[in-house]
Write a protein that holds these residues in place. Structure first.
Motif, PDB file in Angstrom:
ATOM      1  N   PHE A 258      -2.952 124.833  70.238  1.00 31.66           N
ATOM      2  CA  PHE A 258      -3.982 125.863  70.031  1.00 31.66           C
ATOM      3  C   PHE A 258      -4.510 126.444  71.338  1.00 31.66           C
ATOM      4  O   PHE A 258      -4.694 125.722  72.318  1.00 31.66           O
ATOM      5  N   LYS A 259      -4.785 127.739  71.278  1.00 35.52           N
ATOM      6  CA  LYS A 259      -5.541 128.357  72.362  1.00 35.52           C
ATOM      7  C   LYS A 259      -6.982 127.924  72.191  1.00 35.52           C
ATOM      8  O   LYS A 259      -7.715 127.704  73.127  1.00 35.52           O
ATOM      9  N   ASN A 260      -7.366 127.887  70.909  1.00 37.62           N
ATOM     10  CA  ASN A 260      -8.725 127.507  70.571  1.00 37.62           C
ATOM     11  C   ASN A 260      -8.675 126.750  69.244  1.00 37.62           C
ATOM     12  O   ASN A 260      -8.373 127.335  68.206  1.00 37.62           O
ATOM     13  N   ARG A 261      -8.907 125.475  69.313  1.00 40.98           N
ATOM     14  CA  ARG A 261      -8.745 124.621  68.124  1.00 40.98           C
ATOM     15  C   ARG A 261      -9.740 125.016  67.031  1.00 40.98           C
ATOM     16  O   ARG A 261      -9.421 124.969  65.841  1.00 40.98           O
ATOM     17  N   THR A 262     -10.956 125.431  67.437  1.00 43.90           N
ATOM     18  CA  THR A 262     -11.978 125.764  66.441  1.00 43.90           C
ATOM     19  C   THR A 262     -11.565 126.993  65.636  1.00 43.90           C
ATOM     20  O   THR A 262     -11.683 127.010  64.414  1.00 43.90           O
ATOM     21  N   THR A 263     -11.073 128.006  66.319  1.00 42.85           N
ATOM     22  CA  THR A 263     -10.671 129.219  65.580  1.00 42.85           C
ATOM     23  C   THR A 263      -9.281 129.050  64.978  1.00 42.85           C
ATOM     24  O   THR A 263      -8.862 129.832  64.130  1.00 42.85           O
ATOM     25  N   GLY A 264      -8.547 128.054  65.438  1.00 38.91           N
ATOM     26  CA  GLY A 264      -7.204 127.818  64.906  1.00 38.91           C
ATOM     27  C   GLY A 264      -6.163 128.775  65.486  1.00 38.91           C
ATOM     28  O   GLY A 264      -5.061 128.892  64.948  1.00 38.91           O
ATOM     29  N   LEU A 265      -6.512 129.435  66.581  1.00 45.40           N
ATOM     30  CA  LEU A 265      -5.588 130.383  67.199  1.00 45.40           C
ATOM     31  C   LEU A 265      -4.457 129.645  67.925  1.00 45.40           C
ATOM     32  O   LEU A 265      -4.710 128.834  68.822  1.00 45.40           O
ATOM     33  N   ILE A 266      -3.228 129.932  67.513  1.00 44.65           N
ATOM     34  CA  ILE A 266      -2.053 129.238  68.065  1.00 44.65           C
ATOM     35  C   ILE A 266      -1.723 129.778  69.455  1.00 44.65           C
ATOM     36  O   ILE A 266      -1.774 130.988  69.684  1.00 44.65           O
ATOM     37  N   ASP A 267      -1.334 128.884  70.346  1.00 42.94           N
ATOM     38  CA  ASP A 267      -0.946 129.311  71.693  1.00 42.94           C
ATOM     39  C   ASP A 267       0.549 129.660  71.710  1.00 42.94           C
ATOM     40  O   ASP A 267       1.408 128.817  71.950  1.00 42.94           O
ATOM     41  N   THR A 268       0.827 130.937  71.457  1.00 42.54           N
ATOM     42  CA  THR A 268       2.238 131.358  71.379  1.00 42.54           C
ATOM     43  C   THR A 268       2.884 131.472  72.748  1.00 42.54           C
ATOM     44  O   THR A 268       4.071 131.760  72.840  1.00 42.54           O
ATOM     45  N   SER A 269       2.094 131.256  73.795  1.00 43.36           N
ATOM     46  CA  SER A 269       2.712 131.288  75.122  1.00 43.36           C
ATOM     47  C   SER A 269       3.317 129.916  75.459  1.00 43.36           C
ATOM     48  O   SER A 269       4.079 129.790  76.416  1.00 43.36           O
ATOM     49  N   TRP A 270       3.007 128.912  74.684  1.00 47.54           N
ATOM     50  CA  TRP A 270       3.616 127.597  74.895  1.00 47.54           C
ATOM     51  C   TRP A 270       5.070 127.696  74.426  1.00 47.54           C
ATOM     52  O   TRP A 270       5.322 128.044  73.265  1.00 47.54           O
ATOM     53  N   SER A 271       5.970 127.351  75.324  1.00 50.02           N
ATOM     54  CA  SER A 271       7.394 127.559  74.995  1.00 50.02           C
ATOM     55  C   SER A 271       7.799 126.808  73.723  1.00 50.02           C
ATOM     56  O   SER A 271       8.630 127.297  72.950  1.00 50.02           O
ATOM     57  N   ALA A 272       7.201 125.641  73.482  1.00 53.10           N
ATOM     58  CA  ALA A 272       7.572 124.885  72.274  1.00 53.10           C
ATOM     59  C   ALA A 272       7.283 125.696  71.009  1.00 53.10           C
ATOM     60  O   ALA A 272       7.983 125.563  70.003  1.00 53.10           O
TER      61      ALA A 272
END
Ligand SMILES: Nc1ncnc2c1ncn2[C@@H]1O[C@H](COP(=O)(O)OS(=O)(=O)O)[C@@H](OP(=O)(O)O)[C@H]1O
Length: 393
Positions: A258-272
């Motif tokens: 997560f970029k932000n766990r509270t908002t649930g925004l996924i970190d799409t910049s993480w290669s995985a």
């Protein structure tokens, strides 16, 4: 006579005929779609995935949903899904990831010695190299371009059993990291082949390398491309597990997701996470290669039915179906299919310890959030490939 009788039918009877023909048309369309899915994407042997084809038709219908359109639009127009979040990630983590990607996952596997059996299998040129090392080095005609942690090593090792395939064991990374070395450098890495034999290599990072399609097309527009795809959620966990095995002090999978766990925004910049947005990467390849030059292998079926998937790959490469279920056995200890005889050996062979690692337990809520995230991209991918992979149950 019959004609005039029909034309004189009263309106309600004509309505019945119209309804019947509409129903027939729908039935044929459905059967046609079913045929496309099973024919293009599965082997002749029935698998559990085939039985889901009808569901696939319904699922693909979901693409019309606004949510899907929005997400797919975002990726194709390079919004937040395309890595702007990288800036928010710790430079240390990014640097670590890069360094880890440089480490070889497996030792170099040298081209094995010639075998009498392989010579017998190919009548004209007697299969693999003769003990004198005849033949010449050629640029590959077929590449396994991805995806990382999809099952690419298993596929290459299985294919190497074929007498008409010769492959480099290590990953050359030519079209991503070593392109400046030039094609002669690349050719020199290849094993010698005889006329009629196919040269191959696998480098899973090609699939997500922006420049790779143009570069491969410049080498040869006829290059056949193979992509082993796997449920993007499991793939991400597998990717993380690999990193964790090399660097045990990295943050948890959950926190990296997560970029932000509270908002649930996924970190799409993480290669995985990024690698699993298959539809987006495929879009880039389709600018240079037609769909019928790309074969999609199911990473899941490569485990549940290796011979079936290998059958499709051999067909795609224009080779005789020599690798069959006789070549495999299921190793209970390893928990995976293994070769009864590895290429150039008479002994059973399973892949090494770096394949089939135990994954850490991931918070089920995070897994569900990721499933929801990938669903529209998976739908798009099924639609683009005409193949249903069944990742969205
Ligand atoms: N026969 C067989 N034996 C062992 N492992 C198998 C096999 N077939 C597929 N797999 C799956 O391959 C996964 C590793 O994928 P790759 O080889 O593409 O990984 S890599 O990108 O080259 O590092 C690996 O992922 P993990 O299970 O997460 O380790 C395996 O699930």
């Amino acid at each position: 006579m019959a004609f005039s009788r029909i034309s004189k039918l009263d309106p309600p009877s004509r309505g019945i005929y119209t309804k019947a023909s509409v129903m027939l048309c729908s039935l044929f369309t459905f059967l046609f779609l079913l045929h496309c899915f099973t024919d293009r994407c599965t082997s002749t042997s029935p698998t559990p995935v085939e039985s889901s084809s009808a569901r696939a038709v319904a699922l693909i219908g979901d693409l019309r949903s606004l949510r899907t359109k929005r997400l797919v639009y975002e990726w194709s127009h390079g919004s937040e899904l395309m890595g702007s979040g990288a800036a928010r990630r710790s430079p240390r983590i990014i640097a670590d990831e890069r360094r880890l990607q440089e480490l070889p996952e497996e030792p170099l596997i040298l081209p094995p010695p010639d075998t009498g059996a392989s010579r017998r299998a190919s009548p004209r040129f007697a299969g693999k190299l003769s003990p004198l090392g005849e033949g010449r080095k050629k640029l590959p005609q077929a590449l396994i371009i991805g995806v990382k942690k999809g099952g690419t090593r298993a596929l290459l090792e299985f294919l190497r059993v074929h007498p008409d395939i010769r492959a480099v064991g290590a990953e050359p990374h030519f079209f991503d990291r070593n392109y400046e070395n030039g094609l002669e450098w690349y050719r020199d890495l290849m094993p010698k082949t005889l006329e009629g034999q196919i040269t191959m290599e696998k480098t899973p990072s090609y699939f997500v390398t922006r420049e790779a399609p143009a570069r491969i097309s410049a080498m040869s527009r006829d290059t056949k491309l193979i992509v082993v795809v796997r449920d993007p959620v499991t793939r991400a966990i597998s990717d993380y597990t690999q990193t964790l095995s090399k660097k045990p002090d990295i943050p948890s999978f959950e926190s990296l997701t997560f970029k932000n766990r509270t908002t649930g925004l996924i970190d799409t910049s993480w290669s995985a996470i990024q690698i699993g947005i298959y539809a987006k990467h495929l879009d880039n390849w389709l600018q240079y290669f037609p769909m019928d030059q790309i074969l999609f292998v199911s990473g899941e079926r490569l485990i549940s039915d290796p011979a079936g998937e290998l059958g499709r790959v051999q067909d795609f490469l224009g080779l005789k179906r020599i690798i069959t279920d006789k070549h495999f056995y299921f190793n209970q200890t390893k928990g995976f299919p293994c070769l009864k005889k590895a290429e150039g050996s008479s002994k059973p062979h399973c892949l090494g310890k770096t394949k089939g690692r135990t994954h850490p337990n991931i918070d089920p809520e995070v897994v569900q959030r990721l499933r929801d995230f990938y669903r529209p991209f998976n739908m798009k991918f099924y639609q683009m490939t005409g193949c249903f992979f069944g990742w969205d149950d």
